[in-house]
Design a protein around this motif. Sequence first.
Motif, PDB file in Angstrom:
ATOM      1  N   GLY A 121       0.830  -1.348   0.215  1.00  0.00           N
ATOM      2  CA  GLY A 121      -0.423  -0.024  -0.132  1.00  0.00           C
ATOM      3  C   GLY A 121       0.736   1.528   0.257  1.00  0.00           C
ATOM      4  N   CYS A 127      -3.656  11.225  -2.135  1.00  0.00           N
ATOM      5  CA  CYS A 127      -2.773  10.692  -3.179  1.00  0.00           C
ATOM      6  C   CYS A 127      -2.666   9.478  -3.664  1.00  0.00           C
ATOM      7  CB  CYS A 127      -1.407  10.397  -1.838  1.00  0.00           C
ATOM      8  SG  CYS A 127       0.388  10.237  -2.137  1.00  0.00           S
ATOM      9  N   THR A 152      -5.196   3.573   0.726  1.00  0.00           N
ATOM     10  CA  THR A 152      -7.126   2.710   0.304  1.00  0.00           C
ATOM     11  C   THR A 152      -6.669   2.253  -1.121  1.00  0.00           C
ATOM     12  OG1 THR A 152      -8.784   3.844  -0.643  1.00  0.00           O
ATOM     13  CG2 THR A 152      -7.026   5.005  -1.003  1.00  0.00           C
ATOM     14  N   ILE A 154      -5.680  -0.813  -2.017  1.00  0.00           N
ATOM     15  CA  ILE A 154      -5.194  -1.990  -1.848  1.00  0.00           C
ATOM     16  C   ILE A 154      -5.366  -3.018  -2.658  1.00  0.00           C
ATOM     17  CG2 ILE A 154      -3.590  -2.502   0.226  1.00  0.00           C
ATOM     18  CD1 ILE A 154      -3.267   0.266  -0.379  1.00  0.00           C
ATOM     19  N   ILE A 200     -11.134  -6.898 -11.879  1.00  0.00           N
ATOM     20  CA  ILE A 200     -10.645  -8.362 -10.552  1.00  0.00           C
ATOM     21  C   ILE A 200     -10.606  -8.835  -8.849  1.00  0.00           C
ATOM     22  CG2 ILE A 200      -7.864  -7.798 -10.159  1.00  0.00           C
ATOM     23  CD1 ILE A 200      -7.030  -5.318 -12.068  1.00  0.00           C
ATOM     24  N   GLY A 354      -8.893  -1.862 -15.018  1.00  0.00           N
ATOM     25  CA  GLY A 354      -8.179  -1.797 -13.792  1.00  0.00           C
ATOM     26  C   GLY A 354      -6.949  -1.531 -13.922  1.00  0.00           C
ATOM     27  N   GLY A 358      -4.633   0.899 -12.008  1.00  0.00           N
ATOM     28  CA  GLY A 358      -3.077   0.131 -10.418  1.00  0.00           C
ATOM     29  C   GLY A 358      -1.619   0.176 -11.088  1.00  0.00           C
ATOM     30  N   ASP A 359      -0.911   0.452 -10.334  1.00  0.00           N
ATOM     31  CA  ASP A 359       0.628   0.446 -10.446  1.00  0.00           C
ATOM     32  C   ASP A 359       1.149   1.801 -11.881  1.00  0.00           C
ATOM     33  OD1 ASP A 359       1.747  -1.628  -9.083  1.00  0.00           O
ATOM     34  OD2 ASP A 359      -0.040  -2.228 -10.132  1.00  0.00           O
ATOM     35  N   GLY A 360       0.094   2.996 -11.964  1.00  0.00           N
ATOM     36  CA  GLY A 360       0.181   4.211 -12.898  1.00  0.00           C
ATOM     37  C   GLY A 360      -0.276   3.803 -13.800  1.00  0.00           C
ATOM     38  N   THR A 361      -1.177   5.452 -14.018  1.00  0.00           N
ATOM     39  CA  THR A 361      -2.265   5.482 -15.462  1.00  0.00           C
ATOM     40  C   THR A 361      -0.911   5.428 -16.439  1.00  0.00           C
ATOM     41  OG1 THR A 361      -2.315   7.757 -15.206  1.00  0.00           O
ATOM     42  CG2 THR A 361      -3.563   6.118 -13.765  1.00  0.00           C
ATOM     43  N   GLU A 363      -0.389   8.173 -18.439  1.00  0.00           N
ATOM     44  CA  GLU A 363      -0.360   9.526 -18.382  1.00  0.00           C
ATOM     45  C   GLU A 363       0.792   9.558 -17.354  1.00  0.00           C
ATOM     46  OE1 GLU A 363      -3.567   8.947 -17.974  1.00  0.00           O
ATOM     47  OE2 GLU A 363      -3.918   9.839 -20.099  1.00  0.00           O
ATOM     48  N   LEU A 367       4.786  10.549 -18.375  1.00  0.00           N
ATOM     49  CA  LEU A 367       5.892  11.747 -18.221  1.00  0.00           C
ATOM     50  C   LEU A 367       7.327  10.596 -18.211  1.00  0.00           C
ATOM     51  CD1 LEU A 367       2.996  13.364 -15.138  1.00  0.00           C
ATOM     52  CD2 LEU A 367       4.805  14.644 -17.278  1.00  0.00           C
ATOM     53  N   PRO A 380       5.126  17.333 -14.122  1.00  0.00           N
ATOM     54  CA  PRO A 380       5.644  18.482 -12.767  1.00  0.00           C
ATOM     55  C   PRO A 380       6.700  16.969 -12.617  1.00  0.00           C
ATOM     56  CG  PRO A 380       4.153  16.604 -13.165  1.00  0.00           C
ATOM     57  CD  PRO A 380       4.011  16.640 -14.536  1.00  0.00           C
TER      58      PRO A 380
HETATM   59  C1  LIG Z   1      -7.297  -2.366  -9.734  1.00  0.00           C
HETATM   60  C2  LIG Z   1      -7.034  -1.459  -8.860  1.00  0.00           C
HETATM   61  C3  LIG Z   1      -5.170  -2.012  -8.270  1.00  0.00           C
HETATM   62  C4  LIG Z   1      -4.812  -1.277  -7.796  1.00  0.00           C
HETATM   63  N1  LIG Z   1      -3.888  -1.022  -6.391  1.00  0.00           N
HETATM   64  C5  LIG Z   1      -2.877  -1.243  -5.764  1.00  0.00           C
HETATM   65  C6  LIG Z   1      -2.007  -1.565  -4.382  1.00  0.00           C
HETATM   66  O1  LIG Z   1      -2.397  -2.669  -4.087  1.00  0.00           O
HETATM   67  N2  LIG Z   1      -1.204  -0.826  -4.007  1.00  0.00           N
HETATM   68  C7  LIG Z   1      -1.576   0.544  -4.053  1.00  0.00           C
HETATM   69  O2  LIG Z   1      -1.401   1.524  -3.383  1.00  0.00           O
HETATM   70  N3  LIG Z   1      -2.423   1.423  -4.753  1.00  0.00           N
HETATM   71  C8  LIG Z   1      -3.119   0.482  -5.508  1.00  0.00           C
HETATM   72  N4  LIG Z   1      -4.062   1.191  -6.547  1.00  0.00           N
HETATM   73  C9  LIG Z   1      -4.016   3.057  -6.491  1.00  0.00           C
HETATM   74  C10 LIG Z   1      -3.064   3.196  -8.189  1.00  0.00           C
HETATM   75  O3  LIG Z   1      -2.379   2.743  -7.720  1.00  0.00           O
HETATM   76  C11 LIG Z   1      -3.944   4.526  -8.128  1.00  0.00           C
HETATM   77  O4  LIG Z   1      -5.639   4.508  -8.506  1.00  0.00           O
HETATM   78  C12 LIG Z   1      -3.101   5.289  -9.238  1.00  0.00           C
HETATM   79  O5  LIG Z   1      -1.871   5.320  -8.852  1.00  0.00           O
HETATM   80  C13 LIG Z   1      -3.716   6.562  -9.970  1.00  0.00           C
HETATM   81  O6  LIG Z   1      -3.895   7.280  -8.414  1.00  0.00           O
HETATM   82  P1  LIG Z   1      -5.270   8.043  -8.262  1.00  0.00           P
HETATM   83  O7  LIG Z   1      -6.383   6.664  -8.141  1.00  0.00           O
HETATM   84  O8  LIG Z   1      -4.923   9.091  -7.122  1.00  0.00           O
HETATM   85  O9  LIG Z   1      -5.828   8.965  -9.649  1.00  0.00           O
HETATM   86  P2  LIG Z   1      -5.018  10.572  -9.686  1.00  0.00           P
HETATM   87  O10 LIG Z   1      -3.377  10.745  -8.973  1.00  0.00           O
HETATM   88  O11 LIG Z   1      -6.178  11.398  -9.222  1.00  0.00           O
HETATM   89  O12 LIG Z   1      -4.640  10.931 -10.699  1.00  0.00           O
HETATM   90  C14 LIG Z   1      -6.559  10.989 -11.688  1.00  0.00           C
HETATM   91  C15 LIG Z   1      -6.159  11.241 -13.101  1.00  0.00           C
HETATM   92  O13 LIG Z   1      -5.269  12.427 -13.398  1.00  0.00           O
HETATM   93  C16 LIG Z   1      -4.290  11.777 -14.424  1.00  0.00           C
HETATM   94  N5  LIG Z   1      -3.140  12.435 -13.932  1.00  0.00           N
HETATM   95  C17 LIG Z   1      -2.539  12.823 -12.383  1.00  0.00           C
HETATM   96  N6  LIG Z   1      -1.455  13.486 -12.878  1.00  0.00           N
HETATM   97  C18 LIG Z   1      -1.580  14.103 -13.850  1.00  0.00           C
HETATM   98  C19 LIG Z   1       0.230  14.764 -14.796  1.00  0.00           C
HETATM   99  N7  LIG Z   1       0.897  15.144 -14.017  1.00  0.00           N
HETATM  100  N8  LIG Z   1      -0.511  15.067 -16.359  1.00  0.00           N
HETATM  101  C20 LIG Z   1      -1.247  14.340 -16.506  1.00  0.00           C
HETATM  102  N9  LIG Z   1      -2.308  13.459 -15.774  1.00  0.00           N
HETATM  103  C21 LIG Z   1      -2.556  13.665 -15.121  1.00  0.00           C
HETATM  104  C22 LIG Z   1      -4.067  10.878 -13.942  1.00  0.00           C
HETATM  105  O14 LIG Z   1      -3.689   9.680 -15.296  1.00  0.00           O
HETATM  106  C23 LIG Z   1      -5.586   9.780 -13.670  1.00  0.00           C
HETATM  107  O15 LIG Z   1      -6.366   9.907 -15.227  1.00  0.00           O
HETATM  108  C24 LIG Z   1      -5.095   0.985  -7.860  1.00  0.00           C
HETATM  109  C25 LIG Z   1      -5.623   0.764  -8.438  1.00  0.00           C
HETATM  110  C26 LIG Z   1      -6.677   0.196  -9.494  1.00  0.00           C
HETATM  111  C27 LIG Z   1      -7.814   0.693 -10.127  1.00  0.00           C
END
Ligand SMILES: Cc1cc2nc3c(=O)[nH]c(=O)nc-3n(C[C@H](O)[C@H](O)[C@H](O)COP(=O)(O)OP(=O)(O)OC[C@H]3O[C@@H](n4cnc5c(N)ncnc54)[C@H](O)[C@@H]3O)c2cc1C
Length: 382
Positions: A121, A127, A152, A154, A200, A354, A358-361, A363, A367, A380
Amino acid sequence: MVFLTEVQKRFQREMQDFASKELAQGAKERVKLDYITSEVINKIADAGLLRMTMPAKYGGKPIDYVSIGIVFEEICRVDFSPFSMILSHTLIPQTMELASEELKEEWLPVLGKGNKLACFGNTEPDCGSDAAAITTRAIRDGDYYVIKGEKTSISGGMQADAILFTAKTDMEAGARGVTCFFVPFDLDGISKSRFVDMGIHPSGRASIFFDDVHVPARFRIGEEGEGFTRIMSGLDFARVLVAIATVAMAEASLSEAVEYSKTRTKFGNPLCDFEGVSFKLAEDLTLIESSRLLCYEALKLKDEGLPNTKEAAMAKWYAVDSSVRILHDVLKILGFRGYSDATPVEQRLRDAIGSRIGDGTAEIMKLIIAREMIGRKVRPIM
Ligand SMILES: Cc1cc2nc3c(=O)[nH]c(=O)nc-3n(C[C@H](O)[C@H](O)[C@H](O)COP(=O)(O)OP(=O)(O)OC[C@H]3O[C@@H](n4cnc5c(N)ncnc54)[C@H](O)[C@@H]3O)c2cc1C
């Protein structure tokens, strides 16, 4: 694949055999459950797949990174239900390298046997993408840290017995104030709540609440402030494995679409005779092959001890987004059947979506790639 060694090809056949004999039956139903069945946990553990990065002295059965990719590909092609468990148990032992001997001896063997499960987590309600912006606090108090905050989203959180997570030991120091802890869930002050997800499902995503939890200092991993770099290098690895798993699901569905297109007749011809369908299948196969090559290139670099941050980010973005596109194509080719639970594609599509987050979008992956190309001035600043 051309660049696998003979040993890796043999291992690939063994994994295909294991997956088809041990996991194929009931897989379509299991991916709908909100937990991983004990039968699957035991089979995966007995095959050594929860200790692939664990040193042998703790009962581990270490293998090379390309072979770990093969495991994810062959298992997830057949059964996606154990995906998040295998992922956590592949990443956590590497981060635990910095843990005390006592903690490693207590936890690594039981994690490797699947007797206990662990999750990871970092994400918090405020964040996600900016991973260093966590606000969970760990304040030193004698032999303890007092932890307050919420982790959250997780994966595995509901079913796991312990969590490896990040907290700030210095709120003013940014990423340098991030420290890792490995904590069992049975400590006073920890509670959980479940997410209701679109995909998932067996990963049982959860929020974990720490309400002034007194954590013995021996549960800290490494020194204070060492956490962020460690977690980030683990994330590179995680991203490739997520990508390979998703490609495997897409490939499984694409094969089903190819077969279907040969037998489904429309306007007097099989669907595959129409360029509108066959070109789509050709594009999708090309996306699969190119995605797979990116993934294994990133793993091969890791095997050679070379940096792979850029390649891992490329794999995570390109392969996962491609897989979502392919699964959607397949769903459409299967027509009304695809849009129901008559075939696995609808669930796979929801699982793959999903994996986009998870593990980064995408976008954030772009970056990272831009930063690796252009330098740290790319905004950023992460
Ligand atoms: C199925 C699933 C499993 C997961 N498992 C885990 C886990 O086991 N442990 C854990 O710690 N987390 C987990 N996560 C969380 C996941 O790592 C985060 O949801 C992810 O890093 C994105 O963070 P956020 O949801 O807060 O989106 P935000 O950071 O709020 O971003 C929202 C949107 O804005 C975009 N964005 C943000 N910044 C920028 C920028 N600078 N330029 C352009 N676009 C931007 C993002 O791409 C996204 O589309 C999981 C999420 C999912 C959906």
